[in-house]
Design an enzyme around this catalytic site. Structure first.
Site, PDB file in Angstrom:
ATOM      1  N   GLU A  42     -11.190  -0.566  -3.532  1.00  0.00           N
ATOM      2  CA  GLU A  42     -10.430  -0.065  -2.467  1.00  0.00           C
ATOM      3  C   GLU A  42      -9.401   0.931  -2.884  1.00  0.00           C
ATOM      4  O   GLU A  42      -8.981   0.658  -4.357  1.00  0.00           O
ATOM      5  CB  GLU A  42     -10.192  -1.047  -1.528  1.00  0.00           C
ATOM      6  CG  GLU A  42      -9.121  -1.968  -2.031  1.00  0.00           C
ATOM      7  CD  GLU A  42      -8.755  -2.986  -0.939  1.00  0.00           C
ATOM      8  OE1 GLU A  42      -9.500  -3.230   0.074  1.00  0.00           O
ATOM      9  OE2 GLU A  42      -7.647  -3.840  -1.342  1.00  0.00           O
ATOM     10  N   ASP A  84       0.851  -1.173   0.122  1.00  0.00           N
ATOM     11  CA  ASP A  84       0.064  -0.164   0.179  1.00  0.00           C
ATOM     12  C   ASP A  84       0.820   1.189  -0.036  1.00  0.00           C
ATOM     13  O   ASP A  84       0.498   2.042   0.823  1.00  0.00           O
ATOM     14  CB  ASP A  84      -0.905   0.032   1.284  1.00  0.00           C
ATOM     15  CG  ASP A  84      -1.551  -1.303   1.367  1.00  0.00           C
ATOM     16  OD1 ASP A  84      -1.919  -2.056   0.349  1.00  0.00           O
ATOM     17  OD2 ASP A  84      -1.877  -1.589   2.588  1.00  0.00           O
TER      18      ASP A  84
END
Length: 325
Positions: A196, A16
Site C-alpha cells: 500500500e 500518511d
C-alpha cells in the site's frame, strides 16, 4: 556529509503525510488526521514552515453512506491547471468490518490557491472490483497520466496489492488495471499481507515506486519497485521489486514503523526528500490504527552510484543528518 536542516518530527500526529512543492514556491501538506473525519491542508514557503502553518479544513466526512468514515491518506496534486485531492473513505458501520470498506474518491478545486475556492466532489474512482481500495497516487510520464493504488483482489489471499492504470481524466480510469506487486516476501506479510501507500519518484532514467508493507505497528516498512523510463509501465514485467525492505524500524535511532511516504525537494531544489510517518516507541496499546502518534518526518535521500535511491535509516528526533556515500 549531507545535512538537511529540518527538525523532526516535522508535524506531530499526522500519518500518511504528503508534501508537494508547487511552481508558486509553496509547499502544500496534507495527511491523515487522528480523528479520520476530515481533510486538512496547509502551506508554507519552507518545509520547516509547515510545522506552524495554519491547517485549513477543506472537506468533512459525510454523515452517512459513502465517504462517511475513516478518511485516510489524502494527497494533493496539480493537474492541467486545477487542484485535485485523492483520498480513501469507508462507510459508517456498527461492525468492525466497516473499517475495511474503503473506496477511493477525488476532490477538485479550480482556484490558484487551493486553500481558497470550493472543493467539488468528483466521485469515486471506479476500478475492476468493488472491494477494499485505498492510497491512490498519480503521475505523468511521456504524456500519459497514470494512477497507482492499493486494492484487495477477491481472488487473491491477502489484504492489498498494488495496481496501475492509465487515466482518462483525473477521476476516471482508462483501459485495464494491472497488478505490479503482491505481498510475497516475509517482510510484506507480518500481521497483514499488505502492499500500500505508493509514491512515485522519477530520476536517472527510471521510475521508482516506493510502497509500504505489513501491519501498521513496528513491523511496517517500505519496499521499492523500479522500471526503466522507456519500458511499458502497464506491463508487470517492467517492474522489479526489491527483495529486501529499503526503509525499516531502527531501534538505535528510536524510530518504529516508518512508511507511507511521499517525496518532495529541498527549497533550493538540490536534494530529494523523503516524507514519511513513524512512531518513537515500539509497544502500542490496542489497535495501531487508533494510536495517534505516527508523526510526520522528513530526511534527505542519498543517491547510490548506480542511480538508485538510498533512504538510509530513519533518523532520530533531532536534526536529520545523513552520511553520503
Amino acid at each position: 556529509m549531507t545535512e538537511f536542516n529540518v527538525n523532526n518530527p516535522l508535524i506531530e500526529q499526522r500519518a500518511d503525510p504528503w508534501i508537494y512543492k508547487h511552481t508558486d514556491g509553496y509547499y502544500y501538506f496534507t495527511a491523515s488526521v487522528p480523528e479520520y473525519d476530515r481533510i486538512e491542508l496547509r502551506r508554507a514557503s519552507t518545509i520547516q514552515g509547515l510545522t506552524d502553518a495554519d491547517a485549513k479544513t477543506i472537506w468533512v466526512r459525510h454523515e452517512t453512506g459513502l465517504m462517511s468514515a475513516n478518511i485516510w491518506a489524502p494527497e494533493i496534486h496539480f493537474i492541467d491547471g486545477k487542484w485535485y485531492v485523492y483520498f480513501a473513505a469507508a462507510r459508517t458501520s456498527e461492525t468492525k468490518d466497516g473499517l475495511f470498506d474503503h473506496r477511493m474518491f477525488v476532490l477538485e478545486n479550480s482556484s490558484a490557491n487551493p486553500l481558497e475556492g470550493d472543493w467539488i466532489e468528483k466521485g469515486q474512482v471506479k476500478t475492476k472490483w468493488e472491494s477494499f481500495a485505498l492510497d491512490a497516487t498519480t503521475f505523468e510520464h511521456k504524456g500519459i497520466r497514470y494512477y497507482v493504488w492499493a486494492q484487495k483482489d477477491p481472488e487473491i489471499v491477502g489484504n492489498s496489492n498494488l495496481y496501475i492504470a492509465e487515466m482518462e481524466n483525473p477521476w476516471t480510469l482508462k483501459g485495464e488495471q494491472v497488478c505490479i506487486t503482491t505481498p510475497e516476501y516475509e517482510w510484506e506479510k507480518i500481521g497483514f499481507l499488505v502492499n500500500e501507500g505508493a509514491a512515485v519518484l522519477k530520476r536517472n532514467g527510471r521510475i521508482f515506486i516506493s510502497f509500504s508493507a505489513s501491519a501498521t505497528d513496528f513491523n511496517y516498512c517500505m519496499g521499492l519497485l523500479t522500471a526503466d523510463e522507456d519500458s511499458n509501465l502497464l506491463d508487470p514485467r517492467s517492474w522489479n521489486k526489491s527483495t529486501d525492505p529499503v526503509f525499516t524500524t531502527n531501534e538505535e535511532t528510536g524510530q518504529y514503523g516508518p512508511g507511507h511516504n511521499s517525496f518532495t525537494v529541498s527549497e533550493d531544489g538540490s536534494q530529494d526528500i523523503i516524507v514519511y510517518h513513524a512512531r518513537n516507541y515500539k509497544e502500542i496499546e490496542g489497535d495501531p490504527l487508533y494510536d495517534p502518534n505516527r508523526h510526520t518526518r522528513v530526511q534527505a535521500i542519498v543517491w547510490n552510484e548506480d542511480g538508485t535511491p538510498n533512504f538510509g535509516v530513519p533518523v532520530p528526533d533531532t536534526k536529520p543528518v545523513l552520511n553520503s556515500k
